[in-house]
Design an enzyme around this catalytic site. Structure first.
Site, PDB file in Angstrom:
ATOM      1  CE  LYS A 104       6.096   2.653  -1.612  1.00 30.48           C
ATOM      2  NZ  LYS A 104       5.766   3.844  -0.816  1.00 30.48           N
TER       3      LYS A 104
ATOM      4  NE  ARG B 214      -4.197   7.871  -0.798  1.00 30.33           N
ATOM      5  CZ  ARG B 214      -3.567   8.889  -0.242  1.00 30.33           C
ATOM      6  NH1 ARG B 214      -4.033  10.121  -0.383  1.00 30.33           N
ATOM      7  NH2 ARG B 214      -2.486   8.704   0.476  1.00 30.33           N
TER       8      ARG B 214
HETATM    9  N1  BES Z   1       2.288   1.546   1.137  1.00 28.00           N
HETATM   10  C1  BES Z   1       2.555   2.933   1.226  1.00 28.00           C
HETATM   11  C2  BES Z   1       2.526   3.467   2.656  1.00 28.00           C
HETATM   12  C3  BES Z   1       3.602   2.982   3.560  1.00 28.00           C
HETATM   13  C4  BES Z   1       4.726   3.747   3.776  1.00 28.00           C
HETATM   14  C5  BES Z   1       3.465   1.823   4.274  1.00 28.00           C
HETATM   15  C6  BES Z   1       5.700   3.322   4.647  1.00 28.00           C
HETATM   16  C7  BES Z   1       4.431   1.391   5.126  1.00 28.00           C
HETATM   17  C8  BES Z   1       5.553   2.150   5.332  1.00 28.00           C
HETATM   18  C9  BES Z   1       1.524   3.744   0.438  1.00 28.00           C
HETATM   19  O1  BES Z   1       1.007   3.122  -0.677  1.00 28.00           O
HETATM   20  C10 BES Z   1       2.207   4.980  -0.004  1.00 28.00           C
HETATM   21  O2  BES Z   1       3.159   4.866  -0.734  1.00 28.00           O
HETATM   22  N2  BES Z   1       1.751   6.126   0.454  1.00 28.00           N
HETATM   23  C11 BES Z   1       2.350   7.361   0.130  1.00 28.00           C
HETATM   24  C12 BES Z   1       1.258   8.355  -0.111  1.00 28.00           C
HETATM   25  C13 BES Z   1       1.729   9.645  -0.689  1.00 28.00           C
HETATM   26  C14 BES Z   1       2.213   9.438  -2.106  1.00 28.00           C
HETATM   27  C15 BES Z   1       0.602  10.646  -0.655  1.00 28.00           C
HETATM   28  C16 BES Z   1       3.212   7.798   1.309  1.00 28.00           C
HETATM   29  O3  BES Z   1       2.828   7.576   2.450  1.00 28.00           O
HETATM   30  O4  BES Z   1       4.302   8.328   1.069  1.00 28.00           O
HETATM   31 ZN    ZN Z   2       2.218   3.381  -2.376  1.00 26.12          ZN
END
Ligand code: BES
Ligand code: ZN
Ligand code: ZN
Length: 473
Positions: free
Chosen positions: A253, A327
């Site tokens: 990230k 997931r």
């Molecule tokens: N924990 C994150 C989702 C998240 C994002 C929670 C912002 C709280 C605030 C999750 O594990 C994630 O990173 N999801 C990705 C999925 C994508 C790579 C398909 C996302 O939402 O960007």
């Molecule tokens: Zn994530």
């Protein structure tokens, strides 16, 4: 911890530092010398309007807080919880330690909930002696209702406390320890599956996420069994995402805002909090919570994009993006929950940024494979004021998750991200009635609202909904 008492005296005789009196729109309050304020338009009864009077005429109370309650026909338990919370936060800021509520006895549970929730601040690591809290609250109404409100709101605050813990203080093992402590304090069974046991069970998806971290993963299990049977064999499983920190892994990230990813275990913490209330309120249905707990880190042992893992269900998954880890761990936890005999499933997870795009920070995204189950959760959520919104799961969305090399890919492309994430989970829920709650936008409050009982920081959603779901089964 806040002390809660009940009061039966007429309000003039209640000796307290502050007495909260609701004022309704369109009614003229003439007590406490407030008539002038009504005439001048300073007190209108608009919802959330707060007016503090000192040494009100004819009252034992040192202060009266006139609390605008809106239209009388709209003043239900959801509104009462909110107003009580707003009043406590207002009085707490003025260092008032003792508060009494002159609200309708039928609202006692909600008022206590609002008060206890409002007393929480996520400030345990700030040193200094300027921290404020209200010590005693009394309500008019039955003691058992007040006690229920206290139990539920304290459970929600426990969840908020866990979510607020930074990842250096709360890794999977510490989350498991907190769950174990809670369970033994409240007479619940608990069990923590370690890496070796999960290997034997074939939880390749969960273990793949965990392998980049020096912190060992675990699967936390907490069991509640009612004393008497019944409920036609129904057994509720609560599955919560417990990523104690989500760096994204190799699909790392951006730095900006990454510190917030300590709240990626908010779904798991909600299940632990809900179990604390369930242990005390004793619903008629057996409830088991499952919290897959991992840290998602990059590193030389970390899972790579393109890796293919075999889940406990036997389905294979191509990991296209290591940041779509929630997931993966939930897939194995859902399979395990079914293997453990759960007939109905609810999961809660900070699963996608996409749900925030769709619903903002106001509503939880709600997905289900079963109308009856969806109805139960929506009813519970509405009664508790946890705002949710139903999202679609048409079969065709499954096409988004096609992989050239495995049964499923772990991401579905750019569009409909919260739906494709839910669709992925649905593959593992199978035919078991299941609801998925995407709480990524709602588990953390950034923009504080004066009229909410909740401070900035962890919200504790959807603890109240889960407790009510179990109680009303
Ligand atoms: N924990 C994150 C989702 C998240 C994002 C929670 C912002 C709280 C605030 C999750 O594990 C994630 O990173 N999801 C990705 C999925 C994508 C790579 C398909 C996302 O939402 O960007
Ligand atoms: Zn994530
Ligand atoms: Zn995550």
């Amino acid at each position: 911890m806040m002390r809660i008492t009940t009061e039966t005296k007429p309000i003039e005789h209640i000796a307290t530092a502050a007495l909260v009196v609701p004022v309704f729109e369109g009614t003229k309050e003439t007590r406490f010398g407030a008539g002038d304020l009504v005439d001048s338009g300073e007190v209108t009864g608009k919802f959330g309007e707060l007016t503090l009077l000192h040494h009100p005429a004819g009252m034992k109370a040192q202060r009266v807080l006139l609390a605008g309650a809106g239209k009388p026909e709209k003043f239900d338990s959801v509104a009462a919880r909110k107003l009580a919370g707003a009043a406590i936060r207002f009085l707490k800021a003025k260092s008032v330690k003792q508060v009494a509520f002159a609200t309708d006895p039928s609202l006692a549970e909600a008022v206590v909930e609002g008060a206890v929730l409002a007393n929480f601040d996520p400030d345990r690591y700030r040193t200094g002696n300027d921290k404020k809290s209200v010590e005693t609250v009394s309500v008019t109404g039955p003691a058992d209702a007040a006690e229920r409100g206290r139990i539920i709101a304290e459970a929600q605050n426990f969840t908020r406390e866990l979510v607020n813990e930074p990842a250096n203080r709360l890794a999977p093992r510490q989350l498991a320890e907190a769950a174990r402590k809670m369970a033994s304090a409240h007479g619940l069974e608990s069990e923590v599956l370690e890496q070796a046991q999960m290997e034997k069970l074939g939880m390749g998806a969960l273990l793949g996420v965990a392998q980049g971290s020096a912190e060992p993963p675990c699967l936390i299990v907490i069991r509640y069994r009612p004393a008497k049977g019944g409920n036609a064999g129904a057994h509720l499983g609560l599955v919560g995402k417990g990523v104690t920190f989500d760096t994204g892994g190799i699909s790392i990230k951006p730095a900006d805002g990454m510190e917030k990813m300590k709240y990626d275990m908010a779904g798991g913490a909600a299940m632990i909090g809900a179990m604390q209330a369930i242990a005390q309120l004793k619903p008629a249905i057996p409830v088991t919570a499952f919290i897959p707990a991992v840290e998602n880190m990059p590193g030389s042992r970390a899972q790579r994009p393109g890796d293919i893992v075999t889940t406990m269900s036997g389905k294979t998954v191509e990991v296209i993006n290591t940041d779509a880890e929630g997931r993966l761990i939930l897939a194995d936890a859902l399979t395990y929950a079914k293997q453990q005999g759960c007939t109905h499933l609810v999961d809660a997870a900070t699963l996608t940024g996409a749900v925030v795009v769709a619903l903002g920070h106001l509503r939880v995204g709600l997905f289900s494979n079963d109308d009856g189950m969806r109805g139960r959760v929506v009813t519970a959520a509405n009664a508790e004021g946890d705002r949710m919104w139903p999202m679609p799961l048409d079969d065709d969305y499954k096409d988004y998750l096609k992989s050239a090399f495995a049964d499923l890919a772990n991401v579905g492309g750019r569009w409909g991200g919260s739906i494709t994430a839910a669709m992925f989970l649905k593959e593992f829920a199978g035919d078991t009635p299941w609801v998925h709650l995407d709480i990524a936008g709602t588990a953390w409050i950034d923009d504080e609202k004066a009229k909410s009982p909740l401070a900035k920081g962890p919200s504790g959603v959807p603890v109240r909904t889960l407790v009510r779901l179990a109680m009303d089964w």
